[in-house]
Design a protein around this motif. Structure first.
Motif, PDB file in Angstrom:
ATOM      1  N   GLY A  67     -13.125   2.669  -6.086  1.00  0.00           N
ATOM      2  CA  GLY A  67     -11.944   2.068  -5.463  1.00  0.00           C
ATOM      3  C   GLY A  67     -12.384   0.916  -4.584  1.00  0.00           C
ATOM      4  N   THR A  68     -11.531   0.534  -3.678  1.00  0.00           N
ATOM      5  CA  THR A  68     -11.824  -0.594  -2.804  1.00  0.00           C
ATOM      6  C   THR A  68     -11.674  -0.162  -1.358  1.00  0.00           C
ATOM      7  OG1 THR A  68     -11.392  -2.952  -2.430  1.00  0.00           O
ATOM      8  CG2 THR A  68      -9.455  -1.549  -2.847  1.00  0.00           C
TER       9      THR A  68
ATOM     10  N   GLY B  53      -4.970   6.320  -0.953  1.00  0.00           N
ATOM     11  CA  GLY B  53      -4.051   5.207  -0.986  1.00  0.00           C
ATOM     12  C   GLY B  53      -4.207   4.406  -2.254  1.00  0.00           C
ATOM     13  N   ALA B  54      -3.245   3.513  -2.485  1.00  0.00           N
ATOM     14  CA  ALA B  54      -3.279   2.592  -3.619  1.00  0.00           C
ATOM     15  C   ALA B  54      -2.775   1.241  -3.127  1.00  0.00           C
ATOM     16  CB  ALA B  54      -2.414   3.109  -4.755  1.00  0.00           C
ATOM     17  N   ILE B  55      -3.548   0.210  -3.426  1.00  0.00           N
ATOM     18  CA  ILE B  55      -3.242  -1.153  -2.989  1.00  0.00           C
ATOM     19  C   ILE B  55      -2.803  -1.966  -4.196  1.00  0.00           C
ATOM     20  CG2 ILE B  55      -4.194  -3.256  -1.975  1.00  0.00           C
ATOM     21  CD1 ILE B  55      -6.328  -1.448  -0.638  1.00  0.00           C
TER      22      ILE B  55
ATOM     23  N   GLY C 228      -9.604   5.004  -0.041  1.00  0.00           N
ATOM     24  CA  GLY C 228      -9.523   6.147   0.853  1.00  0.00           C
ATOM     25  C   GLY C 228     -10.782   6.224   1.701  1.00  0.00           C
ATOM     26  N   PHE C 229     -10.980   7.353   2.336  1.00  0.00           N
ATOM     27  CA  PHE C 229     -12.118   7.537   3.226  1.00  0.00           C
ATOM     28  C   PHE C 229     -13.439   7.292   2.507  1.00  0.00           C
ATOM     29  CE2 PHE C 229     -15.423   9.951   5.337  1.00  0.00           C
ATOM     30  CZ  PHE C 229     -15.238   9.607   6.670  1.00  0.00           C
TER      31      PHE C 229
ATOM     32  N   VAL D 188       0.858  -1.188   0.000  1.00  0.00           N
ATOM     33  CA  VAL D 188       0.000   0.000   0.000  1.00  0.00           C
ATOM     34  C   VAL D 188       0.891   1.233   0.000  1.00  0.00           C
ATOM     35  CG1 VAL D 188      -1.602   1.359   1.406  1.00  0.00           C
ATOM     36  CG2 VAL D 188      -1.937  -1.105   1.177  1.00  0.00           C
ATOM     37  N   HIS D 189       0.508   2.186  -0.835  1.00  0.00           N
ATOM     38  CA  HIS D 189       1.137   3.513  -0.805  1.00  0.00           C
ATOM     39  C   HIS D 189       0.044   4.484  -0.398  1.00  0.00           C
ATOM     40  CE1 HIS D 189       3.711   6.852  -1.786  1.00  0.00           C
ATOM     41  NE2 HIS D 189       2.691   7.394  -2.431  1.00  0.00           N
ATOM     42  N   TRP D 190       0.307   5.304   0.626  1.00  0.00           N
ATOM     43  CA  TRP D 190      -0.673   6.261   1.136  1.00  0.00           C
ATOM     44  C   TRP D 190      -0.064   7.646   1.099  1.00  0.00           C
ATOM     45  CZ3 TRP D 190      -5.710   5.808   2.525  1.00  0.00           C
ATOM     46  CH2 TRP D 190      -6.288   6.872   3.207  1.00  0.00           C
TER      47      TRP D 190
END
Length: 145
Positions: free
Chosen positions: A45-46, A19-21, A34-35, A8-10
């Motif tokens: 997103g997820t 973020g990105a998973i 994200g939120f 994960v990059h946040w």
């Protein structure tokens, strides 16, 4: 032993952050979260609970298929849904329930044996074991004829 990984990059703080998973297999590659994807039903997103639900459903389905085969009842098809509930707790949140729903076609098995194998798979799948701190993990299993 088998090891798998995800990264994960946040960037940013809390509610405004993004973020990105990504997963080792690239099944997810920089999938945003994200939120809004976690708390506001944004579907662009997820979120961790959705990923946990997918992982638990996948693990349980395989555990059930293997257990049924070992008992002499190879499965024709297995469909599992996992519903993960994130509930407020104090000033934060906790996962307080996971509801598994199994719908499976298993030739030549009776209802009692089907339920026995399903409950055993729920208890013995590695994700169920890892999630033992979740207060409630339920299973509704339907044998499809």
């Amino acid at each position: 032993m088998i090891e798998k990984f995800a990264t994960v990059h946040w960037e940013g703080a809390g509610k405004a952050g993004k973020g990105a998973i990504s997963t080792q297999t690239a099944a997810l590659k920089a999938q945003p979260y994200g939120f809004a994807t976690r708390f506001e039903n944004d579907t662009q997103g997820t979120n961790p609970e959705e990923l946990l639900a997918a992982a638990h459903a996948a693990c349980f389905s395989m555990a059930f298929a293997f257990a049924a085969e070992k008992a002499g009842f190879p499965t024709a098809s297995v469909d599992t849904k996992a519903l993960v509930r994130l509930a407020p707790e104090g000033g934060g949140f906790k996962i307080d329930r996971i509801a598994l729903t199994l719908d499976a076609s298993v030739p030549n098995i009776d209802e009692a044996k089907f339920q026995e194998i399903a409950q055993g798979a729920k208890q013995n799948c590695p994700l169920s074991k890892a999630l033992a701190s979740v207060p409630e993990i339920t299973l509704t299993a339907t044998l499809r004829k």
